[in-house]
Scaffold this motif. Structure first.
Motif, short mmCIF file in Angstrom:
data_model
loop_
_atom_site.label_atom_id
_atom_site.label_comp_id
_atom_site.label_asym_id
_atom_site.label_seq_id
_atom_site.Cartn_x
_atom_site.Cartn_y
_atom_site.Cartn_z
N GLY A 23 46.53 44.75 35.77
CA GLY A 23 47.13 43.43 35.76
C GLY A 23 46.49 42.43 36.67
N ASN A 24 45.34 42.76 37.25
CA ASN A 24 44.65 41.81 38.12
C ASN A 24 43.85 40.84 37.25
OD1 ASN A 24 45.41 43.19 40.62
ND2 ASN A 24 44.01 44.78 39.91
N SER A 25 44.04 39.59 37.50
CA SER A 25 43.40 38.58 36.66
C SER A 25 42.39 37.78 37.47
CB SER A 25 44.44 37.62 36.07
OG SER A 25 45.29 38.31 35.17
N PRO A 30 40.39 41.71 41.28
CA PRO A 30 40.26 41.23 39.90
C PRO A 30 38.84 41.43 39.38
CG PRO A 30 40.21 39.39 41.43
CD PRO A 30 40.49 40.62 42.26
N ASN A 62 40.21 34.26 37.16
CA ASN A 62 40.22 33.00 36.45
C ASN A 62 39.03 32.15 36.90
OD1 ASN A 62 42.99 33.11 35.08
ND2 ASN A 62 43.49 33.53 37.22
N ASP A 86 34.80 44.85 35.87
CA ASP A 86 35.80 45.29 36.85
C ASP A 86 35.35 46.57 37.53
OD1 ASP A 86 38.66 44.89 37.86
OD2 ASP A 86 38.69 46.97 37.19
N SER A 112 39.68 33.59 31.56
CA SER A 112 40.37 34.60 32.35
C SER A 112 40.05 35.98 31.80
CB SER A 112 41.89 34.37 32.33
OG SER A 112 42.40 34.54 31.03
N ALA A 113 40.10 36.93 32.73
CA ALA A 113 39.90 38.34 32.37
C ALA A 113 40.88 39.16 33.18
CB ALA A 113 38.46 38.77 32.65
N THR A 114 41.58 40.10 32.54
CA THR A 114 42.62 40.90 33.19
C THR A 114 42.29 42.38 33.03
OG1 THR A 114 44.27 39.22 32.70
CG2 THR A 114 45.08 41.38 33.31
N ASP A 115 42.34 43.12 34.18
CA ASP A 115 42.07 44.56 34.09
C ASP A 115 43.36 45.30 33.76
OD1 ASP A 115 43.53 44.70 36.44
OD2 ASP A 115 41.78 44.97 37.73
#
Length: 873
Positions: free
Chosen positions: A609-611, A546, A613, A575, A603-606
């Motif tokens: 789809g990896n998040s 993530p 938190n 990321d 939260s941040a999502t690449d």
């Protein structure tokens, strides 16, 4: 079969036999069902749905032997499924008394030998009800099933006479001992040409091992023993068309024909748990022939000849022009020929193949098959292009004539695949092939063969058709190291049985950069004989890492208002594959945070789809105390040396969170202030416990003697409120326009305070409008009296407007029960003395108006004092 059913059959059989005697005498065999009498026996009429009279089914033939008289054959007996007559029904028993004294009742067995009726063997023949035909998939006794036929002949007769009842896929159930041969051919004693051609299109299963019970009680274990009888379906000139399946049958000592003979056109032939033992004569244990169907033999079947004395047999035979032969878990043994015989018998039977099994098909697959002690080849295979010998055991074959364990007469392109097995002690090679090549998948065990050949087993060298063995890594999963994926290295090798280590080529090659996702790596290796091995594995480059969040530390700030405070912050994320990625935080930066500790979830999502938190806290606190407004000192005059009761307005407060408020002051408003200076201290604490800096002011009370006024009613003291009034036994005062009379309160004191709507102890009842109010306290020796003594009271005369529609009422605040009390009774002036002498509870009395007091609302309290309010209703 229950005991009652058993006895019922015994009785019915005896009655039938007696009936035969009275009519005629004939001889029939129990396994044929056809009498030697030239007169045809009429078929019984089947009736359904009749319960009064038991339905009759066919029964084995019985013979009554007595002199030269004969009796026609009777073929009807009650069905097991019908009602059993009551035990006391003996209407037919007198028939036995009509038999001649020298009459002998017997049953003939399958060989025509008479068996006395009193024997168990005769009873078994009479009671044997077998077979039954049912539609495919229907258990015995189910919908569409036939009756239990007494003999095979009776079933065939029904199939001829009622052909339309059998025009569908069917199954014939057999119990332990049918006692006769079974044949479905064009022969007249079987089906005849027309009926055979009508029925042979349908699939047919012959199910042995039936326990004779119907429905869910039926079981099919063990085998149906045909003994020395045979089973024939179709002929070479008139084969069956549909599939034929034979389950759970055994044959023993067959000498007159093949134990099993089945011919089909396109129908498959399946033998399941079929055993043939001690086959004699010069015939086959089984002869299976299909023009285009598949032939399957399985589940512990066995085919055994009789190799003793002059017995001969030709073993097992199966052939199909375009189908496949598949045999598993089956044994072929003791196929027997002759070496020499004198005077008319063969010297050496070269023309006959005494193989354990003779197979002819394009594809032959044998698995866990055993062939031993056969006079020629253990197994002979012809015209096959593909042959698989999986764990085949073929030993001690070729006992008269030279013969291998397995003989293959190939087509020139036949491939014989050997996968394990044992080929030992055969009078030739373990495996002998012509027109074929041998491919060894897994080596067989070969010892003691007459001709050792190659590998002590084969007449030709097995082909090197075995490709190298690839040694490839298991599927690889690795983590991406950047936007392009990851560099992956691996090791792959190959070993060949002949060439040893061989080179391996893989694509993509080891050390390549593999993109994010799953990539198939295809590898191949070839030996010097051109055998190629191909394989693959997968390389999965995944981005499961993530992003990395960068969040502020916990934030603490001061509230700026009742809603809290506006807080701004900064959050970011990076990321390894995508670089900078957006961050979503709730609550967002720049929002108003309440007074409390608020968790900000980010939260941040690449792109994979990896998040990530994370969270931090925003603490908005209220540590600022309120501010109390300044309060001026108060100067007041008292007309009594005890001081004055003072009501004042407490100073206001202001708080950043709570807003405006009122300070709490001690002594409080409404307290008695003595003559002189009293410091009042005011404090305030907001809702979060912050305490303001106290504010103080002076209350200065100066004593000035009170004045009195004489009236027609005596002395009426005018009071301004707050001063202590010394009472005599009939003191009357005028307080703020309201006349207050004290009855019998000698040597008491009182304090009267003017009240406004906003200084009342509680809100007025709904529908009440404030007019005026007084607070009256009665004291004795400086202490407030909670309840007036018996015989005393306080009267209040409230001036009211007359000649209006307004309705007035006076309420008294009950501080103990926290409620307003209403006037409960109305009284006259003449009743005051009487009322004062009564012991009442919290009652207010209204004194009825008179001509001189119509402009007053007068009340009397005889127990409690406190806050009195006159209201409009």
């Amino acid at each position: 079969m229950s005991y009652k059913q058993y006895m019922f059959k015994v009785v019915i059989s005896a009655l039938l036999i007696a009936s035969i005697v009275l009519v005629n005498t004939s001889v029939a065999f129990a396994d044929e069902g056809v009498t030697p009498d030239s007169t045809p026996t009429p078929e019984p009429t089947e009736e359904t749905g009749v319960t009064e009279t038991p339905e009759l089914t066919q029964t084995p033939d019985v013979t009554v032997m007595e002199g030269s008289e004969s009796t026609p054959e009777v073929e009807a007996t009650p069905s097991e499924d019908e009602q059993v007559p009551a035990e006391d029904d003996t209407s037919d028993l007198p028939l036995f008394e009509q038999l001649p004294d020298d009459t002998e009742i017997v049953v003939l067995d399958g060989n025509g030998e008479p068996i006395p009726l009193v024997t168990q063997e005769a009873l078994d023949i009479i009671l044997d009800t077998d077979p039954m035909w049912c539609p495919a998939g229907v258990l015995p006794g189910g919908v569409g099933c036939s009756i239990n036929f007494a003999t095979i002949s009776a079933l065939l007769t029904s199939m001829r006479n009622s052909t339309g009842s059998y025009t569908q896929d069917g199954i014939i159930y057999f119990t332990a001992n049918p006692g006769a041969s079974f044949s479905l051919t064009t022969a007249g004693s079987s089906l005849g040409t027309g009926d055979f051609n009508t029925l042979n299109d349908f699939n047919l299963t012959l199910q042995g091992g039936w326990n004779g019970l119907n429905g869910g009680s039926a079981t099919f274990t063990g085998t149906t023993n045909f003994g020395s009888n045979t089973l024939t379906i179709g002929t070479s000139s008139n084969p069956w068309v549909g599939n034929i399946t034979v389950n759970n049958f055994s044959f023993n000592n067959v000498t007159s024909n093949n134990a099993i003979t089945i011919y089909t056109t396109s129908g498959d032939i399946t033998l399941n748990n079929v055993d043939v033992g001690q086959q004699g004569g010069t015939d086959y244990t089984a002869y299976l022939d299909s023009q285009s169907g598949d032939i399957t033999v399985q589940n512990g079947s066995s085919f055994d000849g009789n190799n003793s004395g002059a017995n001969q047999n030709r073993g097992f035979h199966a052939e199909t022009n375009s189908g496949a032969i598949t045999i598993s878990d089956t044994t072929f043994s003791d196929a027997h020929g002759c070496l020499f015989v004198f005077f008319g018998s063969c010297f050496l039977d070269w023309a006959t193949n005494y193989n354990g099994a003779t197979l002819n098909a394009p594809t032959v697959t044998l698995t866990n098959v055993v062939s031993n002690n056969n006079d020629l080849s253990g197994i002979s295979i012809s015209n096959a292009n593909s042959i698989w010998l999986n764990n085949v055991v073929s030993t001690n074959n070729g006992t008269i004539i030279v013969g291998p364990g397995v003989l293959v007469n190939g087509t020139g392109s036949t491939v014989v695949n050997v996968n394990g097995g044992t080929f030992s002690n055969n009078d030739s090679f373990g495996v002998y092939v012509t027109g074929s090549v041998i491919s060894v998948i897994s080596p067989a065990t070969c010892t003691g063969n007459l001709f050792t050949g190659f590998d002590n087993c084969y007449n030709i060298a097995p082909l090197d058709v075995t490709p190298p063995v690839l040694n490839l890594p298991a599927d690889i999963t690795t983590e991406a190291t950047g936007p392009s994926g990851a560099t992956v290295t691996y090791s792959a090798s190959a070993t060949d049985l002949v060439d040893g280590p061989v080179a391996v080529t893989c694509s993509p090659s080891s050390g390549s950069i593999f993109p994010i996702g799953t990539t198939t790596v295809n590898c191949s290796a070839a030996d010097s004989s051109g055998n190629t091995a191909n394989g693959n594995f997968s390389v999965t480059v995944q981005d499961t890492t993530p992003p990395t969040l960068t969040l502020p530390a916990d934030i603490t700030t001061e509230a700026t208002g009742p809603s809290g405070a506006i807080v701004s912050y900064s959050a970011s994320a990076s990321d390894i594959v995508d670089g900078s990625v957006p961050v979503i935080c709730i609550p967002a930066s720049g929002g108003t945070f309440p007074i409390a500790s608020t968790t900000v979830n980010c939260s941040a999502t690449d792109t994979q789809g990896n998040s990530a938190n994370g969270s931090f806290s925003v603490i908005v606190q209220d540590t600022t105390p309120p501010v109390i407004s300044p309060q001026a000192d108060i100067f007041i005059i008292s007309h009594h040396h005890f001081g004055v009761t003072l009501s004042y307005t407490a100073p206001g407060t202001n708080d950043a969170v709570d807003g405006a408020g009122i300070a709490t002051c001690i002594p409080s408003s409404g307290s008695i202030f003595p003559i002189g200076n009293t410091i009042v201290t005011c404090t305030a604490t907001d809702s979060h416990g912050n305490t303001a800096v106290p504010v103080m002011f002076l209350v200065m009370v100066d004593f000035v003697p009170q004045t009195t006024q004489t009236s027609s009613g005596g002395f009426i003291i005018t009071v301004t409120g707050g001063e202590l009034i010394d009472l005599d036994c009939s003191t009357v005062v005028n307080a703020f326009g309201i006349q207050v009379a004290y009855h019998n309160l000698c040597d008491y004191q009182s304090v009267i305070t003017d009240m406004e709507a906003n200084t009342l102890p509680a809100e007025l009842p709904i529908g009440s409008t404030f007019v005026d109010a007084l607070n009256i306290a009665v004291l004795f020796e400086g202490a407030i009296v909670e309840e007036l003594p018996l015989g005393t009271g306080v009267q209040l005369d409230f001036p009211v407007a007359v000649n209006t529609q307004d309705q007035y009422a006076v309420l008294l605040w009950d501080n103990e029960n926290k409620e307003w009390l209403n006037v409960t009774k109305v009284m006259n002036d003449s009743d005051i003395a009487t009322t004062l002498s009564k012991d009442s509870n919290d009652e207010l009395y209204q004194i009825a108006p008179t001509a001189t007091s119509s402009d007053l609302y007068r009340i009397l309290t005889t127990e409690k004092t406190g806050t009195f309010v006159i209201v409009k209703k």
